[in-house]
Scaffold this motif. Structure first.
Motif, PDB file in Angstrom:
ATOM      1  N   PHE A 133      49.143 -13.644 -23.780  1.00  0.00           N
ATOM      2  CA  PHE A 133      48.439 -13.708 -22.504  1.00  0.00           C
ATOM      3  C   PHE A 133      47.211 -14.583 -22.688  1.00  0.00           C
ATOM      4  CE2 PHE A 133      50.537  -9.631 -22.754  1.00  0.00           C
ATOM      5  CZ  PHE A 133      51.074  -9.435 -21.496  1.00  0.00           C
ATOM      6  N   ALA A 134      47.031 -15.569 -21.825  1.00  0.00           N
ATOM      7  CA  ALA A 134      45.787 -16.327 -21.828  1.00  0.00           C
ATOM      8  C   ALA A 134      44.691 -15.424 -21.271  1.00  0.00           C
ATOM      9  CB  ALA A 134      45.925 -17.583 -20.976  1.00  0.00           C
ATOM     10  N   ALA A 135      43.465 -15.661 -21.701  1.00  0.00           N
ATOM     11  CA  ALA A 135      42.334 -14.871 -21.209  1.00  0.00           C
ATOM     12  C   ALA A 135      42.341 -14.887 -19.683  1.00  0.00           C
ATOM     13  CB  ALA A 135      41.033 -15.449 -21.744  1.00  0.00           C
ATOM     14  N   GLY A 136      42.149 -13.713 -19.093  1.00  0.00           N
ATOM     15  CA  GLY A 136      42.101 -13.598 -17.642  1.00  0.00           C
ATOM     16  C   GLY A 136      43.430 -13.270 -16.990  1.00  0.00           C
ATOM     17  N   GLN A 137      44.525 -13.361 -17.733  1.00  0.00           N
ATOM     18  CA  GLN A 137      45.841 -13.071 -17.155  1.00  0.00           C
ATOM     19  C   GLN A 137      46.086 -11.571 -17.123  1.00  0.00           C
ATOM     20  OE1 GLN A 137      48.019 -15.522 -15.771  1.00  0.00           O
ATOM     21  NE2 GLN A 137      45.939 -16.335 -15.902  1.00  0.00           N
ATOM     22  N   GLU A 138      46.937 -11.155 -16.204  1.00  0.00           N
ATOM     23  CA  GLU A 138      47.233  -9.735 -16.105  1.00  0.00           C
ATOM     24  C   GLU A 138      48.673  -9.488 -15.674  1.00  0.00           C
ATOM     25  OE1 GLU A 138      45.724  -7.665 -12.275  1.00  0.00           O
ATOM     26  OE2 GLU A 138      44.223  -9.201 -12.753  1.00  0.00           O
ATOM     27  N   LEU A 139      49.153  -8.327 -16.058  1.00  0.00           N
ATOM     28  CA  LEU A 139      50.444  -7.833 -15.583  1.00  0.00           C
ATOM     29  C   LEU A 139      50.143  -6.777 -14.540  1.00  0.00           C
ATOM     30  CD1 LEU A 139      52.582  -7.256 -18.803  1.00  0.00           C
ATOM     31  CD2 LEU A 139      52.877  -9.022 -17.085  1.00  0.00           C
ATOM     32  N   SER A 140      50.725  -6.935 -13.358  1.00  0.00           N
ATOM     33  CA  SER A 140      50.520  -5.928 -12.332  1.00  0.00           C
ATOM     34  C   SER A 140      51.245  -4.648 -12.721  1.00  0.00           C
ATOM     35  CB  SER A 140      51.003  -6.444 -10.975  1.00  0.00           C
ATOM     36  OG  SER A 140      52.369  -6.784 -11.047  1.00  0.00           O
ATOM     37  N   GLU A 141      50.874  -3.554 -12.074  1.00  0.00           N
ATOM     38  CA  GLU A 141      51.450  -2.258 -12.433  1.00  0.00           C
ATOM     39  C   GLU A 141      52.965  -2.272 -12.287  1.00  0.00           C
ATOM     40  OE1 GLU A 141      51.207   1.868 -10.335  1.00  0.00           O
ATOM     41  OE2 GLU A 141      49.483   1.671 -11.692  1.00  0.00           O
ATOM     42  N   HIS A 142      53.624  -1.737 -13.297  1.00  0.00           N
ATOM     43  CA  HIS A 142      55.080  -1.646 -13.310  1.00  0.00           C
ATOM     44  C   HIS A 142      55.488  -0.518 -14.247  1.00  0.00           C
ATOM     45  CE1 HIS A 142      54.100  -4.113 -16.799  1.00  0.00           C
ATOM     46  NE2 HIS A 142      55.276  -3.781 -17.307  1.00  0.00           N
ATOM     47  N   THR A 143      56.774  -0.237 -14.290  1.00  0.00           N
ATOM     48  CA  THR A 143      57.314   0.757 -15.214  1.00  0.00           C
ATOM     49  C   THR A 143      58.488   0.132 -15.948  1.00  0.00           C
ATOM     50  OG1 THR A 143      58.860   1.669 -13.605  1.00  0.00           O
ATOM     51  CG2 THR A 143      56.668   2.693 -13.718  1.00  0.00           C
ATOM     52  N   ALA A 144      58.849   0.738 -17.055  1.00  0.00           N
ATOM     53  CA  ALA A 144      60.037   0.326 -17.800  1.00  0.00           C
ATOM     54  C   ALA A 144      61.058   1.457 -17.699  1.00  0.00           C
ATOM     55  CB  ALA A 144      59.688   0.058 -19.263  1.00  0.00           C
TER      56      ALA A 144
END
Length: 115
Positions: free
Chosen positions: A41-52
């Motif tokens: 992940f580059a600084a500032g990137q995010e994964l939105s809420e999810h489930t596996a």
């Protein structure tokens, strides 16, 4: 003869640092009992809420991030390790470049097509 093992001597050399504003992934292993994926992940990137749909392990190899899991929020750095059951909501926000190993633990008795 077929190799009976998979070896990566240094995961930091598998994928270079991510370009700005990006998330990279690289599949390390696809096995009936384990799926291993390296994320950057580059600084500032995010994964939105999810489930596996299956249990998983998150191991932060490099960097610093916020991880929200099951309603709890943590500031994590390299060396952090988390196991979570299937269907646990989670999200990640990278404060620096982050290298993360994701281990997914499929049930070998359940086939992919649901049969």
């Amino acid at each position: 003869m077929t190799k009976l093992y998979t070896l990566y001597k240094d995961l930091s050399t598998i994928v270079p640092n991510p370009p700005p504003n990006s998330i990279l992934s690289h599949s390390l292993l696809q096995h009936p009992r384990l799926k291993a994926i390296l994320f950057l992940f580059a600084a500032g990137q995010e994964l939105s809420e999810h489930t596996a749909s299956i249990p998983a392990v998150i191991h932060i190899l490099e960097g610093e991030c916020d991880l929200k899991v099951g309603g709890d929020k943590y500031r994590l750095q390299s060396g952090a390790w988390l196991f979570m059951e299937a269907q646990t909501p989670h999200t990640l926000v990278a404060h620096t470049n982050v290298r993360m190993l994701l281990l997914m633990l499929p049930d070998p008795l359940v086939q992919e097509d649901g049969e």
